[in-house]
Design a protein around this motif. Structure first.
Motif, PDB file in Angstrom:
ATOM      1  N   GLU A 124      12.154  18.056  -7.522  1.00 29.41           N
ATOM      2  CA  GLU A 124      11.733  18.957  -8.526  1.00 29.41           C
ATOM      3  C   GLU A 124      11.332  20.257  -8.092  1.00 29.41           C
ATOM      4  O   GLU A 124      11.502  20.293  -6.592  1.00 29.41           O
ATOM      5  N   SER A 125      11.343  21.223  -8.913  1.00 30.78           N
ATOM      6  CA  SER A 125      11.151  22.632  -8.223  1.00 30.78           C
ATOM      7  C   SER A 125       9.625  22.913  -8.231  1.00 30.78           C
ATOM      8  O   SER A 125       9.211  23.782  -7.820  1.00 30.78           O
ATOM      9  N   ALA A 126       8.979  22.344  -8.944  1.00 33.89           N
ATOM     10  CA  ALA A 126       7.486  22.310  -9.110  1.00 33.89           C
ATOM     11  C   ALA A 126       6.672  20.830  -9.470  1.00 33.89           C
ATOM     12  O   ALA A 126       7.568  20.060  -9.767  1.00 33.89           O
ATOM     13  N   HIS A 127       5.369  21.080  -9.638  1.00 33.82           N
ATOM     14  CA  HIS A 127       4.610  19.612  -9.780  1.00 33.82           C
ATOM     15  C   HIS A 127       5.002  19.401 -11.269  1.00 33.82           C
ATOM     16  O   HIS A 127       5.128  20.264 -12.217  1.00 33.82           O
ATOM     17  N   SER A 128       5.006  18.257 -11.734  1.00 35.54           N
ATOM     18  CA  SER A 128       4.914  17.580 -13.133  1.00 35.54           C
ATOM     19  C   SER A 128       3.634  16.772 -13.247  1.00 35.54           C
ATOM     20  O   SER A 128       2.947  16.230 -12.282  1.00 35.54           O
ATOM     21  N   GLY A 149       0.844  -1.136  -0.056  1.00 36.07           N
ATOM     22  CA  GLY A 149       0.061   0.023   0.004  1.00 36.07           C
ATOM     23  C   GLY A 149       1.003   1.346  -0.003  1.00 36.07           C
ATOM     24  O   GLY A 149       2.048   1.071   0.672  1.00 36.07           O
ATOM     25  N   TYR A 150       0.417   2.267  -0.474  1.00 35.25           N
ATOM     26  CA  TYR A 150       1.098   3.523  -0.648  1.00 35.25           C
ATOM     27  C   TYR A 150       1.127   4.127   0.507  1.00 35.25           C
ATOM     28  O   TYR A 150       0.024   4.164   1.334  1.00 35.25           O
ATOM     29  N   LYS A 151       2.393   4.857   1.040  1.00 30.28           N
ATOM     30  CA  LYS A 151       2.587   5.648   2.166  1.00 30.28           C
ATOM     31  C   LYS A 151       3.178   7.002   1.682  1.00 30.28           C
ATOM     32  O   LYS A 151       4.091   6.939   1.166  1.00 30.28           O
ATOM     33  N   ALA A 152       2.589   7.906   2.078  1.00 30.75           N
ATOM     34  CA  ALA A 152       3.096   9.335   1.623  1.00 30.75           C
ATOM     35  C   ALA A 152       4.417   9.575   2.483  1.00 30.75           C
ATOM     36  O   ALA A 152       4.681   9.103   3.493  1.00 30.75           O
ATOM     37  N   ARG A 153       5.145  10.624   1.996  1.00 33.18           N
ATOM     38  CA  ARG A 153       6.475  10.976   2.456  1.00 33.18           C
ATOM     39  C   ARG A 153       6.537  11.536   3.763  1.00 33.18           C
ATOM     40  O   ARG A 153       7.168  11.730   4.698  1.00 33.18           O
ATOM     41  N   GLY A 154       5.159  12.498   3.851  1.00 37.59           N
ATOM     42  CA  GLY A 154       5.244  13.281   5.027  1.00 37.59           C
ATOM     43  C   GLY A 154       3.519  13.315   5.367  1.00 37.59           C
ATOM     44  O   GLY A 154       2.955  12.531   4.920  1.00 37.59           O
ATOM     45  N   LYS A 207      11.829  19.042   3.713  1.00 36.12           N
ATOM     46  CA  LYS A 207      12.901  19.652   2.832  1.00 36.12           C
ATOM     47  C   LYS A 207      12.699  19.854   1.645  1.00 36.12           C
ATOM     48  O   LYS A 207      12.746  20.888   0.903  1.00 36.12           O
ATOM     49  N   THR A 208      12.664  18.464   0.845  1.00 36.52           N
ATOM     50  CA  THR A 208      12.559  18.515  -0.465  1.00 36.52           C
ATOM     51  C   THR A 208      11.052  18.585  -0.778  1.00 36.52           C
ATOM     52  O   THR A 208      10.164  17.498  -0.490  1.00 36.52           O
ATOM     53  N   ARG A 209      10.446  19.719  -1.199  1.00 37.61           N
ATOM     54  CA  ARG A 209       8.911  19.892  -1.256  1.00 37.61           C
ATOM     55  C   ARG A 209       8.193  18.724  -2.400  1.00 37.61           C
ATOM     56  O   ARG A 209       7.212  18.098  -2.229  1.00 37.61           O
ATOM     57  N   PHE A 210       8.944  18.900  -3.480  1.00 38.70           N
ATOM     58  CA  PHE A 210       8.182  18.346  -4.773  1.00 38.70           C
ATOM     59  C   PHE A 210       9.209  17.164  -5.096  1.00 38.70           C
ATOM     60  O   PHE A 210      10.420  17.165  -5.116  1.00 38.70           O
ATOM     61  N   ASP A 240       4.304  14.440  -5.821  1.00 35.94           N
ATOM     62  CA  ASP A 240       3.642  14.867  -4.757  1.00 35.94           C
ATOM     63  C   ASP A 240       4.493  16.420  -4.206  1.00 35.94           C
ATOM     64  O   ASP A 240       5.440  16.747  -4.817  1.00 35.94           O
ATOM     65  N   TYR A 241       3.843  16.928  -3.281  1.00 38.11           N
ATOM     66  CA  TYR A 241       3.920  18.136  -2.740  1.00 38.11           C
ATOM     67  C   TYR A 241       4.002  17.928  -1.273  1.00 38.11           C
ATOM     68  O   TYR A 241       3.046  17.786  -0.676  1.00 38.11           O
ATOM     69  N   CYS A 242       5.115  17.945  -0.312  1.00 36.02           N
ATOM     70  CA  CYS A 242       4.733  17.699   0.965  1.00 36.02           C
ATOM     71  C   CYS A 242       5.609  19.129   1.668  1.00 36.02           C
ATOM     72  O   CYS A 242       6.556  19.511   1.472  1.00 36.02           O
TER      73      CYS A 242
END
Length: 471
Positions: free
Chosen positions: A299-303, A249-254, A278-281, A272-274
């Motif tokens: 990443e610097s923004a969403h893809s 099952g998927y688990k989010a980073r934050g 520290k690494t947001r994207f 994702d964006y958390c």
């Protein structure tokens, strides 16, 4: 607190809490400011304590996918993509002009169950065609005479039975088991079922909603080996295709994350964006069988992954704020761009039932639009070069192990079955198709080549007809 430069779209988002590793469902938010979930299908979403913003809508920041939806279902469509500086290549423009001496005649025809029926998916075995439609349900037909062999009533039991197919795995397991999602309509899925394609028996079923996530949403499902993956905004994970028991099952980073998911055979991509990391994207590729991370890229923004053409190697169409590109993604998530130029790579019949893009060695063969007209393109995934373009033809899905050539049906003049050399694009006529009763309507992803060399025509919409077999 929103992501800088982002606007909240009118769809739901996964909450800021991690998903349940056993179930794939996200846990409930305890923050009273969490927004209520809204039905949609772009992300793994639920009420969240922080308004972490997803990507900008289609049309913003440059050229986007020309077709991103179909009636009642969500489509993973391909964007119009630029070559992005890739060196120009000399292409072979192939048009099938030779005429085959052999002729296939119409053996049987099945009328569409309704004019507004939409093809959800299909399987071809050595004996049966299994077709899922929004109005016709899930049925199997004998390839010999077209007679119905079985019909699945749906998943669940009693008054809680869900009867309308809303998603279907493109392929079957080695044991002939596939997965089908059902709901009250073809747009929202409430249960996933494992089904024996030879008998129509439902082997197991599981809910895709819960008390914390009661809203039915769209989904997609894929079978790789002994594991079936489910990709939806309320559930992302893998189950044993034989028993339905959970594998991962998927688990989010934050704890405060937005996550957006896309699937294909063997792979799941999550953007994702958390807010609490520290690494947001990040953009992450997961193994569809195990759920293990294949690679993760900051990443610097969403893809926006508008389509996955191949799971291995991973070939995906990706939209960012800076560019659109189809890339062969390597072990680090970066890779060579394909020189698509002005062609628009897209599903041929504009439904989720079309999985006709094919990989032959290091050559990707895919439907596309060139100047608004349907074509078939061939790309070298090693160099990124476009090798050839074939006009006036629709890709067909060949029976397993038929040969290594690409099969297609011509769509101008009298239709005929042809093969295409994946490296050169050279065509060879195989057999002509008689007109039969009614008008033929071949599009990529709606034609099969049967084990005995026949051709099955499946219309994506009921208004265009039902199913016909030529042999």
């Amino acid at each position: 607190m929103d992501e800088p430069g982002r606007r909240t779209p009118p769809h739901t988002r996964r909450g800021g809490e991690p998903a349940d590793q056993e179930s794939g469902y996200p846990s409930a938010s305890t923050n009273p400011s969490a927004s209520a979930a809204v039905r949609g299908r772009t992300a793994l979403r639920s009420p969240e304590p922080v308004a972490a913003q997803p990507r900008s809508p289609a049309g913003a920041g440059g050229k986007r996918a020309g077709k991103t939806r179909w009636v009642g279902r969500v489509v993973l469509a391909l964007v119009v993509l630029a070559a992005g500086g890739t060196a120009a290549v000399v292409l072979k423009q192939q048009d099938a002009a030779a005429v085959a001496s052999e002729k296939l005649t119409q053996a049987w025809q099945i009328p569409a169950p309704a004019a507004d029926d939409t093809l959800i998916g299909s399987w071809l075995t050595d004996k049966l065609l299994v077709r899922a439609g929004s109005r016709g349900g899930l049925r199997a037909y004998d390839l010999t005479d077209g007679k119905q062999v079985w019909r699945a009533a749906g998943a669940g039991s009693g008054a809680k039975r869900d009867t309308v197919p809303c998603a279907m795995s493109p392929t079957l397991s080695a044991e002939g088991i596939g997965t089908v999602a059902f709901g009250e309509d073809a747009s929202t899925c409430t249960r996933l079922a494992g089904l024996d394609a030879s008998t129509g028996k439902i082997l197991w079923s599981m809910p895709l909603t819960s008390g914390k996530h009661p809203t039915a949403v769209t989904a997609s499902t894929y079978v790789q080996g002994k594991v079936a993956t489910i990709v939806s905004e309320s559930f992302l994970g893998g189950v044993d295709v034989r028993t339905g028991s959970r594998v991962w099952g998927y688990k989010a980073r934050g704890h405060y994350c937005n996550a957006y998911d896309w699937g294909a055979d063997g792979v799941v991509l999550v953007d994702d964006y958390c807010l609490d990391r520290k690494t947001r994207f990040t953009l992450t590729a997961y193994d569809g069988r195990t759920g293990k991370v294949i690679w993760r890229k900051s990443e610097s923004a969403h893809s926006d992954v508008t389509h996955i053409l191949s799971g291995k190697p991973l070939v995906a169409a990706v939209h960012t704020a800076r560019q659109d590109a189809v890339r062969v993604l390597g072990t680090t998530g970066t890779g060579r761009k394909l020189a698509v130029g002005d062609d628009e790579l897209m599903p041929g019949n504009n439904t989720g039932a079309d999985h006709s893009a094919q990989l032959h060695g290091n050559v990707l063969v895919t439907p596309a639009l060139a100047s608004g007209s349907p074509v078939i393109d061939g790309y070298d995934t090693t160099t990124g070069a476009k090798l050839w373009t074939l006009r006036s033809a629709a890709l067909a899905v060949a029976a397993s192990g038929a040969d290594d050539k690409v099969h297609a049906v011509t769509t101008s003049g009298s239709p005929q079955l042809i093969t295409i050399d994946p490296r050169t694009g050279r065509t060879t006529p195989v057999a002509g198709l008689s007109a039969g009763a009614g008008k033929w309507n071949f599009t990529s992803g709606t034609a099969y080549v049967t084990p005995d060399g026949g051709v099955l025509e499946l219309n994506a919409l009921g208004s265009n007809g039902g199913v016909r077999l030529y042999r």
